[in-house]
Enzyme design. Sequence first.
Site, PDB file in Angstrom:
ATOM      1  CB  CYS A 264     -11.419 -29.562  78.862  1.00 57.82           C
ATOM      2  SG  CYS A 264     -11.408 -30.127  77.158  1.00 57.82           S
TER       3      CYS A 264
ATOM      4  CB  CYS B 239      -7.522 -30.525  77.285  1.00 53.18           C
ATOM      5  SG  CYS B 239      -8.849 -29.635  76.416  1.00 53.18           S
TER       6      CYS B 239
END
Length: 137
Positions: A39, A42
């Site tokens: 991600c 992230c």
Amino acid sequence: MAEEGQVVGCHTVESWKEQLQKGIDTKKLIVVDFMASWCPPCRFIAPILADLAKKMPHVIFLKVDVDELKSVAEEWDVEAMPTFVLMKEGKILDRILGAKKDELQLAITKHATTEPPAPTAETAAPTAESAATTANA
């Protein structure tokens, strides 16, 4: 065992439960980063979270990879990454969806400082007894 000032990765359900219990026992604020290695947001927020962990050793920072601990992510209703859950003494105080640096910092700062309860009508004005005690001190 985890060091203060670090983001602790929980790689097993047992380590997750152990860290949660540690937070409950110490009454510290727990910040959980539900993330995924693939991600991009992230990965963007990870160094910011690590920096916050260094600056706030009185807060427990945890990281849970939703692919690694699917059961934990499902149990906590994580549907987007990153999802940050802030809790204290087993109670969820805040939930932030997305890599919102400023919102996350504000929420952590707000919940990490324990403020005294706001004065009520009874406690706002000193009683004659408390005023006398204060005067004699």
